[in-house]
Structure formats: C-alpha cells, structure tokens
Design a protein around this motif. Structure first.
Motif, PDB file in Angstrom:
ATOM      1  N   VAL A 184      -0.501 -78.798  57.780  1.00  0.00           N
ATOM      2  CA  VAL A 184      -1.840 -78.224  57.914  1.00  0.00           C
ATOM      3  C   VAL A 184      -2.535 -78.323  56.564  1.00  0.00           C
ATOM      4  O   VAL A 184      -1.901 -78.609  55.542  1.00  0.00           O
ATOM      5  N   ASP A 185      -3.843 -78.084  56.556  1.00  0.00           N
ATOM      6  CA  ASP A 185      -4.626 -78.249  55.338  1.00  0.00           C
ATOM      7  C   ASP A 185      -4.662 -76.941  54.551  1.00  0.00           C
ATOM      8  O   ASP A 185      -5.338 -75.994  54.957  1.00  0.00           O
ATOM      9  N   PRO A 186      -3.958 -76.853  53.404  1.00  0.00           N
ATOM     10  CA  PRO A 186      -4.000 -75.617  52.619  1.00  0.00           C
ATOM     11  C   PRO A 186      -5.379 -75.335  52.035  1.00  0.00           C
ATOM     12  O   PRO A 186      -5.722 -74.172  51.800  1.00  0.00           O
ATOM     13  N   ASP A 187      -6.192 -76.383  51.821  1.00  0.00           N
ATOM     14  CA  ASP A 187      -7.552 -76.158  51.313  1.00  0.00           C
ATOM     15  C   ASP A 187      -8.387 -75.368  52.313  1.00  0.00           C
ATOM     16  O   ASP A 187      -9.235 -74.558  51.923  1.00  0.00           O
ATOM     17  N   ALA A 188      -8.170 -75.611  53.602  1.00  0.00           N
ATOM     18  CA  ALA A 188      -8.911 -74.868  54.621  1.00  0.00           C
ATOM     19  C   ALA A 188      -8.515 -73.391  54.613  1.00  0.00           C
ATOM     20  O   ALA A 188      -9.353 -72.519  54.877  1.00  0.00           O
ATOM     21  N   ILE A 189      -7.251 -73.118  54.310  1.00  0.00           N
ATOM     22  CA  ILE A 189      -6.807 -71.730  54.180  1.00  0.00           C
ATOM     23  C   ILE A 189      -7.479 -71.072  52.985  1.00  0.00           C
ATOM     24  O   ILE A 189      -8.064 -69.988  53.085  1.00  0.00           O
ATOM     25  N   GLU A 190      -7.423 -71.732  51.848  1.00  0.00           N
ATOM     26  CA  GLU A 190      -7.957 -71.151  50.620  1.00  0.00           C
ATOM     27  C   GLU A 190      -9.475 -71.015  50.670  1.00  0.00           C
ATOM     28  O   GLU A 190     -10.042 -70.135  50.011  1.00  0.00           O
ATOM     29  N   ALA A 191     -10.146 -71.841  51.457  1.00  0.00           N
ATOM     30  CA  ALA A 191     -11.601 -71.733  51.583  1.00  0.00           C
ATOM     31  C   ALA A 191     -12.003 -70.481  52.354  1.00  0.00           C
ATOM     32  O   ALA A 191     -13.101 -69.955  52.146  1.00  0.00           O
ATOM     33  N   ARG A 192     -11.148 -69.991  53.236  1.00  0.00           N
ATOM     34  CA  ARG A 192     -11.488 -68.834  54.072  1.00  0.00           C
ATOM     35  C   ARG A 192     -10.927 -67.524  53.537  1.00  0.00           C
ATOM     36  O   ARG A 192     -11.479 -66.457  53.815  1.00  0.00           O
ATOM     37  N   VAL A 193      -9.806 -67.585  52.813  1.00  0.00           N
ATOM     38  CA  VAL A 193      -9.041 -66.382  52.520  1.00  0.00           C
ATOM     39  C   VAL A 193      -9.153 -66.000  51.048  1.00  0.00           C
ATOM     40  O   VAL A 193      -8.823 -66.797  50.171  1.00  0.00           O
ATOM     41  N   PRO A 194      -9.589 -64.788  50.748  1.00  0.00           N
ATOM     42  CA  PRO A 194      -9.628 -64.335  49.354  1.00  0.00           C
ATOM     43  C   PRO A 194      -8.225 -64.343  48.747  1.00  0.00           C
ATOM     44  O   PRO A 194      -7.228 -64.136  49.447  1.00  0.00           O
ATOM     45  N   PRO A 195      -8.114 -64.569  47.434  1.00  0.00           N
ATOM     46  CA  PRO A 195      -6.793 -64.611  46.797  1.00  0.00           C
ATOM     47  C   PRO A 195      -5.935 -63.380  47.050  1.00  0.00           C
ATOM     48  O   PRO A 195      -4.713 -63.492  47.195  1.00  0.00           O
ATOM     49  N   VAL A 196      -6.548 -62.189  47.130  1.00  0.00           N
ATOM     50  CA  VAL A 196      -5.756 -60.968  47.321  1.00  0.00           C
ATOM     51  C   VAL A 196      -5.126 -60.900  48.703  1.00  0.00           C
ATOM     52  O   VAL A 196      -4.224 -60.091  48.934  1.00  0.00           O
ATOM     53  N   ASN A 197      -5.573 -61.727  49.615  1.00  0.00           N
ATOM     54  CA  ASN A 197      -5.015 -61.737  50.976  1.00  0.00           C
ATOM     55  C   ASN A 197      -4.043 -62.885  51.193  1.00  0.00           C
ATOM     56  O   ASN A 197      -3.561 -63.083  52.312  1.00  0.00           O
ATOM     57  N   ARG A 198      -3.744 -63.638  50.153  1.00  0.00           N
ATOM     58  CA  ARG A 198      -2.841 -64.780  50.265  1.00  0.00           C
ATOM     59  C   ARG A 198      -1.504 -64.471  49.600  1.00  0.00           C
ATOM     60  O   ARG A 198      -1.462 -63.860  48.547  1.00  0.00           O
ATOM     61  N   ARG A 199      -0.431 -64.942  50.238  1.00  0.00           N
ATOM     62  CA  ARG A 199       0.901 -64.910  49.633  1.00  0.00           C
ATOM     63  C   ARG A 199       1.448 -66.326  49.653  1.00  0.00           C
ATOM     64  O   ARG A 199       1.708 -66.893  50.707  1.00  0.00           O
ATOM     65  N   LYS A 200       1.588 -66.906  48.476  1.00  0.00           N
ATOM     66  CA  LYS A 200       2.074 -68.281  48.374  1.00  0.00           C
ATOM     67  C   LYS A 200       3.601 -68.302  48.303  1.00  0.00           C
ATOM     68  O   LYS A 200       4.234 -67.354  47.851  1.00  0.00           O
ATOM     69  N   TYR A 201       4.159 -69.408  48.756  1.00  0.00           N
ATOM     70  CA  TYR A 201       5.586 -69.633  48.562  1.00  0.00           C
ATOM     71  C   TYR A 201       5.821 -71.109  48.292  1.00  0.00           C
ATOM     72  O   TYR A 201       4.960 -71.964  48.568  1.00  0.00           O
ATOM     73  N   ASP A 202       6.976 -71.414  47.752  1.00  0.00           N
ATOM     74  CA  ASP A 202       7.363 -72.783  47.454  1.00  0.00           C
ATOM     75  C   ASP A 202       8.324 -73.246  48.542  1.00  0.00           C
ATOM     76  O   ASP A 202       9.464 -72.795  48.609  1.00  0.00           O
ATOM     77  N   GLY A 203       7.857 -74.117  49.428  1.00  0.00           N
ATOM     78  CA  GLY A 203       8.701 -74.571  50.528  1.00  0.00           C
ATOM     79  C   GLY A 203       7.913 -75.433  51.480  1.00  0.00           C
ATOM     80  O   GLY A 203       6.829 -75.925  51.154  1.00  0.00           O
ATOM     81  N   GLY A 204       8.434 -75.601  52.684  1.00  0.00           N
ATOM     82  CA  GLY A 204       7.777 -76.433  53.682  1.00  0.00           C
ATOM     83  C   GLY A 204       6.872 -75.636  54.596  1.00  0.00           C
ATOM     84  O   GLY A 204       6.659 -74.435  54.420  1.00  0.00           O
TER      85      GLY A 204
END
Length: 239
Positions: A184-204
């Motif tokens: 999926v497109d992570p840019d589309a996620i980051e365009a909609r979601v404020p940083p405080v509502n995101r939890r990133k991880y390193d994986g697939g």
C-alpha cells in the motif's frame, strides 16, 4: 463476506476486518487473533471478498449490516479492511497498514493503472510481483503463493473509487504502519494522518508476519484501549 468468532462470551467484542486474501486459518493471522483473545477480546474476524466490483454492496454494506445490532466500540482493520473500516461510522479505529492509496513509481505507472481500471472485466488480469519479504519476513513462500492469484480491473476500479471518497481523518483513531510498505502507499497514509496518530514500525506490510511483532502488538493493544492517548508524549516518529 464471512465472519469467524473467537473468544469467550462476556468479553469485550472486537470487530477485526481482515485484509485482502487474509483468512483466520492462516498461520500469522491466527497468531494475531489468538493474541487478541488472550488480551480479553471476543473477536469477530471478517473475511472480505478478493474480487469484488461494487465497494458499497460487497464490502461496506455487509460489514455495516453485521455491526448494526452488535455492541462494538473499537474496530481493528488491516489493509483493504482498513479502507472498509474507514467507511464505517461511530467506532474508534486502529488501522494496520490501511490501503488508502495505490503506490506508483511515476507517471508511467499511474497511466498504466488508469488504463487498467478502465478495462470492463472482472477477470484477474494482473498479478502483482510482491515476494514474501514485502508482506513480512516471517511469511513463507508457500503461504504467500497460496493466496489469491491476481486482481481484476473491476476490483481495482472500485477500490480506487472508495479511496477517492475518504473524508477527514478522525483524531481519535490510530494508524500502525511501516513507511517502507511496498503493497500500500505509505504516502497516502501520511497525507491523511497527523504524526501524533501514527505508530511506525520496521517490517513488512503485515506486522503480524514480521519480526518484532510482539512489541508492535503491545502498541496495537494500547491503541485499542486508549486511542492516541496511549502514546501521549510521542511525536509518532519512533519505531
């Protein structure tokens, strides 16, 4: 649509909308559902169609009908299931790698995608070349190969139409995702979601099929319990 229920009557009901091709009996999906049950949830796991052509009739409406007479407070969803869940109303959401945009490498990919979705066919004409490592490093080649073979123009067209109708992001929701997602497109996620509502991880694409999933699961459970308040003091950039 198929719903599989696991857990003890009386525990908190949790709707889990699985991603494209995911089934409760798959090894890593089963791991996730089992851990949710162990955390005290009665899980209602939704298996969605893999080749629908009408998002409203075949995806959103059946899930909305199932939830209408049941008492769900939170919804956990993955990938295509995250697109379905975002079109539901009235729930606190934890999205896992939601499919809110289609990743392309440039104008040629975008043109090809546009042309593909205009083909009037529900035949599976395109099989994306994603290896098991794109899904998660715990995923076996045999399990990946056992999934649906290919997508149709009609399916991709209805998904794109549903993506185009996404409204504003609810600030009570949380997204758990990897910025290196190739499905999926992570840019589309980051365009909609404020940083405080995101939890990133390193994986697939599937955290539950990725190394480090135990630690990520702790964040998912915390988000189900408290939403973004579980991560107060974080700017959402830490893995």
């Amino acid at each position: 649509m198929r719903v599989t229920r696991r857990g003890r009557p009386g525990d908190e009901d949790l709707l889990v909308v699985l991603g494209w091709g995911n089934r409760p009996e798959h090894e890593h999906v089963a791991w996730l559902l089992t851990r949710l049950v162990e955390a005290g949830y009665r899980v209602h796991a939704v298996t969605i169609p893999t080749n629908g052509w009408d998002f409203e009739a075949q995806y959103r409406a059946p899930v909305a009908s199932y939830t209408a007479d049941r008492d769900f407070e939170a919804v956990l969803s993955h990938s295509t299931g995250g697109l379905v869940a975002e079109h539901l109303d009235g729930y606190r959401n934890v999205f896992l790698s939601p499919w809110w945009g289609i990743a392309t490498d440039g104008w040629l990919d975008r043109v090809v995608t546009d042309l593909f979705t205009k083909i009037p066919s529900a035949r599976r004409l395109y099989d994306p070349d994603f290896g098991p490592d794109a899904i998660g490093d715990l995923k076996s080649a045999a399990e990946a190969a056992a999934g649906p073979q290919g997508i149709s123009p009609a399916f991709l067209a209805t998904i794109r139409e549903a993506q185009s109708r996404l409204g504003p992001f609810d600030d009570g929701d949380v997204v758990v995702y990897t910025p290196s997602d190739r499905i999926v497109d992570p840019d589309a996620i980051e365009a909609r979601v404020p940083p405080v509502n995101r939890r990133k991880y390193d994986g697939g694409h599937e955290f539950f099929a990725s190394s480090g999933r135990e630690e990520i699961l702790e964040d998912v459970l915390a988000a189900l319990e408290s939403g973004p308040a579980a991560f107060e003091g974080s700017d959402g950039t830490d893995e």
